[in-house]
Motif scaffolding. Structure first.
Motif, PDB file in Angstrom:
ATOM      1  N   PHE A  22      37.441  43.240  37.117  1.00  0.00           N
ATOM      2  CA  PHE A  22      36.790  44.516  36.852  1.00  0.00           C
ATOM      3  C   PHE A  22      37.800  45.554  36.372  1.00  0.00           C
ATOM      4  CE2 PHE A  22      33.702  42.594  39.693  1.00  0.00           C
ATOM      5  CZ  PHE A  22      32.503  42.948  39.102  1.00  0.00           C
ATOM      6  N   ASN A  23      37.363  46.400  35.466  1.00  0.00           N
ATOM      7  CA  ASN A  23      38.159  47.545  35.035  1.00  0.00           C
ATOM      8  C   ASN A  23      37.968  48.614  36.109  1.00  0.00           C
ATOM      9  OD1 ASN A  23      38.653  50.182  33.814  1.00  0.00           O
ATOM     10  ND2 ASN A  23      38.939  49.032  31.910  1.00  0.00           N
ATOM     11  N   SER A  24      39.054  49.101  36.688  1.00  0.00           N
ATOM     12  CA  SER A  24      38.959  50.033  37.819  1.00  0.00           C
ATOM     13  C   SER A  24      38.226  51.323  37.459  1.00  0.00           C
ATOM     14  CB  SER A  24      40.343  50.339  38.372  1.00  0.00           C
ATOM     15  OG  SER A  24      41.147  50.940  37.368  1.00  0.00           O
ATOM     16  N   THR A  25      38.227  51.688  36.191  1.00  0.00           N
ATOM     17  CA  THR A  25      37.533  52.903  35.766  1.00  0.00           C
ATOM     18  C   THR A  25      36.024  52.761  35.887  1.00  0.00           C
ATOM     19  OG1 THR A  25      39.323  53.370  34.221  1.00  0.00           O
ATOM     20  CG2 THR A  25      37.245  54.508  33.829  1.00  0.00           C
ATOM     21  N   TYR A  26      35.498  51.543  35.723  1.00  0.00           N
ATOM     22  CA  TYR A  26      34.050  51.343  35.648  1.00  0.00           C
ATOM     23  C   TYR A  26      33.457  50.524  36.785  1.00  0.00           C
ATOM     24  CZ  TYR A  26      35.463  52.652  30.959  1.00  0.00           C
ATOM     25  OH  TYR A  26      36.030  53.293  29.903  1.00  0.00           O
ATOM     26  N   GLN A  27      34.268  49.930  37.659  1.00  0.00           N
ATOM     27  CA  GLN A  27      33.733  48.998  38.645  1.00  0.00           C
ATOM     28  C   GLN A  27      32.782  49.642  39.638  1.00  0.00           C
ATOM     29  OE1 GLN A  27      37.039  47.177  40.571  1.00  0.00           O
ATOM     30  NE2 GLN A  27      37.464  48.918  41.879  1.00  0.00           N
ATOM     31  N   GLY A  28      32.950  50.897  39.947  1.00  0.00           N
ATOM     32  CA  GLY A  28      32.011  51.614  40.811  1.00  0.00           C
ATOM     33  C   GLY A  28      31.691  50.866  42.090  1.00  0.00           C
ATOM     34  N   SER A  29      30.437  50.938  42.485  1.00  0.00           N
ATOM     35  CA  SER A  29      29.975  50.294  43.719  1.00  0.00           C
ATOM     36  C   SER A  29      29.513  48.864  43.482  1.00  0.00           C
ATOM     37  CB  SER A  29      28.824  51.098  44.321  1.00  0.00           C
ATOM     38  OG  SER A  29      29.258  52.395  44.650  1.00  0.00           O
ATOM     39  N   LYS A  30      29.675  48.401  42.252  1.00  0.00           N
ATOM     40  CA  LYS A  30      29.267  47.046  41.875  1.00  0.00           C
ATOM     41  C   LYS A  30      27.788  46.824  42.196  1.00  0.00           C
ATOM     42  CE  LYS A  30      33.916  45.290  42.299  1.00  0.00           C
ATOM     43  NZ  LYS A  30      34.849  44.589  43.143  1.00  0.00           N
ATOM     44  N   ASP A  31      26.983  47.719  41.637  1.00  0.00           N
ATOM     45  CA  ASP A  31      25.549  47.650  41.885  1.00  0.00           C
ATOM     46  C   ASP A  31      24.706  47.870  40.627  1.00  0.00           C
ATOM     47  OD1 ASP A  31      26.099  50.323  41.486  1.00  0.00           O
ATOM     48  OD2 ASP A  31      25.094  51.005  43.311  1.00  0.00           O
ATOM     49  N   ARG A  32      25.365  47.946  39.469  1.00  0.00           N
ATOM     50  CA  ARG A  32      24.631  48.138  38.214  1.00  0.00           C
ATOM     51  C   ARG A  32      25.395  47.485  37.072  1.00  0.00           C
ATOM     52  NH1 ARG A  32      25.034  54.251  39.439  1.00  0.00           N
ATOM     53  NH2 ARG A  32      23.889  53.227  41.030  1.00  0.00           N
ATOM     54  N   LEU A  33      24.664  47.211  36.015  1.00  0.00           N
ATOM     55  CA  LEU A  33      25.231  46.511  34.859  1.00  0.00           C
ATOM     56  C   LEU A  33      26.470  47.206  34.312  1.00  0.00           C
ATOM     57  CD1 LEU A  33      24.933  44.161  32.853  1.00  0.00           C
ATOM     58  CD2 LEU A  33      23.439  45.632  31.487  1.00  0.00           C
ATOM     59  N   ARG A  34      26.445  48.534  34.223  1.00  0.00           N
ATOM     60  CA  ARG A  34      27.582  49.239  33.617  1.00  0.00           C
ATOM     61  C   ARG A  34      28.888  49.052  34.388  1.00  0.00           C
ATOM     62  NH1 ARG A  34      26.553  55.394  32.904  1.00  0.00           N
ATOM     63  NH2 ARG A  34      25.669  54.437  31.092  1.00  0.00           N
ATOM     64  N   ASN A  35      28.833  48.556  35.637  1.00  0.00           N
ATOM     65  CA  ASN A  35      30.062  48.251  36.364  1.00  0.00           C
ATOM     66  C   ASN A  35      30.850  47.124  35.704  1.00  0.00           C
ATOM     67  OD1 ASN A  35      28.302  48.710  39.480  1.00  0.00           O
ATOM     68  ND2 ASN A  35      29.475  50.226  38.370  1.00  0.00           N
ATOM     69  N   PHE A  36      30.186  46.344  34.841  1.00  0.00           N
ATOM     70  CA  PHE A  36      30.860  45.241  34.145  1.00  0.00           C
ATOM     71  C   PHE A  36      31.529  45.680  32.840  1.00  0.00           C
ATOM     72  CE2 PHE A  36      28.314  42.506  36.917  1.00  0.00           C
ATOM     73  CZ  PHE A  36      29.249  41.539  37.235  1.00  0.00           C
ATOM     74  N   ARG A  37      31.497  46.955  32.500  1.00  0.00           N
ATOM     75  CA  ARG A  37      32.146  47.414  31.270  1.00  0.00           C
ATOM     76  C   ARG A  37      33.619  46.994  31.307  1.00  0.00           C
ATOM     77  NH1 ARG A  37      32.356  53.566  28.757  1.00  0.00           N
ATOM     78  NH2 ARG A  37      33.880  53.071  27.143  1.00  0.00           N
ATOM     79  N   ALA A  38      34.058  46.325  30.240  1.00  0.00           N
ATOM     80  CA  ALA A  38      35.444  45.856  30.063  1.00  0.00           C
ATOM     81  C   ALA A  38      35.854  44.800  31.103  1.00  0.00           C
ATOM     82  CB  ALA A  38      36.430  47.025  30.049  1.00  0.00           C
ATOM     83  N   TYR A  39      34.889  44.152  31.753  1.00  0.00           N
ATOM     84  CA  TYR A  39      35.221  43.070  32.685  1.00  0.00           C
ATOM     85  C   TYR A  39      35.907  41.948  31.916  1.00  0.00           C
ATOM     86  CZ  TYR A  39      34.863  39.363  36.130  1.00  0.00           C
ATOM     87  OH  TYR A  39      35.175  38.354  37.014  1.00  0.00           O
ATOM     88  N   ASP A  40      36.987  41.406  32.468  1.00  0.00           N
ATOM     89  CA  ASP A  40      37.756  40.353  31.803  1.00  0.00           C
ATOM     90  C   ASP A  40      38.013  39.215  32.790  1.00  0.00           C
ATOM     91  OD1 ASP A  40      39.634  38.727  30.526  1.00  0.00           O
ATOM     92  OD2 ASP A  40      40.760  40.420  29.719  1.00  0.00           O
ATOM     93  N   ARG A  41      37.269  38.139  32.626  1.00  0.00           N
ATOM     94  CA  ARG A  41      37.406  36.968  33.500  1.00  0.00           C
ATOM     95  C   ARG A  41      38.836  36.443  33.506  1.00  0.00           C
ATOM     96  NH1 ARG A  41      34.563  32.174  30.885  1.00  0.00           N
ATOM     97  NH2 ARG A  41      36.321  32.457  29.525  1.00  0.00           N
TER      98      ARG A  41
END
Length: 135
Positions: free
Chosen positions: A38-57
Motif C-alpha cells: 500500500f502507498n502510505s498516502t492512500y492506504q487509509g483504514s483499508k475499507d474502500r477501493l481508493r485505498n488501493f491507489r498506487a498499490y504495488d504487489r
C-alpha cells in the motif's frame, strides 16, 4: 504493474494486481493484499477501493520488474529479446544482488548472462559475478 496512481482505477485493476479472479470482492482484495504494497498516502483504514491507489504487489515482496535479455555470452544477452524478471526493489540493474523468475523472489533465475541493453551481468544461479557493457 501497480494500480494506477490516480482515482480512475477500478476494482478490476486491483483484482489483476493481486492475481485474483473477476469475482473477487473488495474484501477479498483486502484479505489478499500485503501491507507493504500500500502507498502510505492512500492506504487509509483499508475499507474502500481508493485505498488501493498506487498499490504495488511487487514492492510488498521487495521485488521490481526488470526487463532483460539473456544468453550464453554477454553479447548474446545484449542483443536478445527482453523478458520480465524480478530484481531487488529500488535498486538499479547494475546494483541489484539478485534476480528471480517470480515476483515473490522465491525462484532464482537460471545461471547465464543477463542484460538490460546497456550493461550485461553474469548470474551464476546465486550471485552476479561479472559485469560487461553493451555496445
Amino acid at each position: 504493474m501497480s494500480v494506477p496512481n490516480n482515482y480512475s482505477f477500478s476494482l478490476q485493476d486491483v483484482q489483476t494486481e493481486l492475481n485474483l479472479g473477476s469475482t473477487a470482492s473488495l474484501q477479498d482484495c483486502f484479505n489478499a493484499a500485503r501491507s507493504g504494497g500500500f502507498n502510505s498516502t492512500y492506504q487509509g483504514s483499508k475499507d474502500r477501493l481508493r485505498n488501493f491507489r498506487a498499490y504495488d504487489r511487487n514492492k510488498s515482496y521487495g521485488t521490481q520488474i526488470q526487463s532483460v535479455g539473456y544468453g550464453g555470452s554477454s553479447s548474446n544477452a545484449c542483443g536478445s529479446t527482453r523478458f520480465n524478471f524480478y530484481t531487488e526493489y529500488g535498486k538499479s540493474w547494475v546494483n541489484t544482488n539478485s534476480i528471480w523468475t517470480n515476483y515473490q523472489g522465491t525462484i532464482k533465475a537460471p545461471a547465464q548472462w543477463y542484460s538490460d541493453g546497456y550493461a550485461s551481468r553474469y548470474w551464476n544461479g546465486s550471485s552476479f559475478t561479472s559485469l560487461g557493457s553493451c555496445s
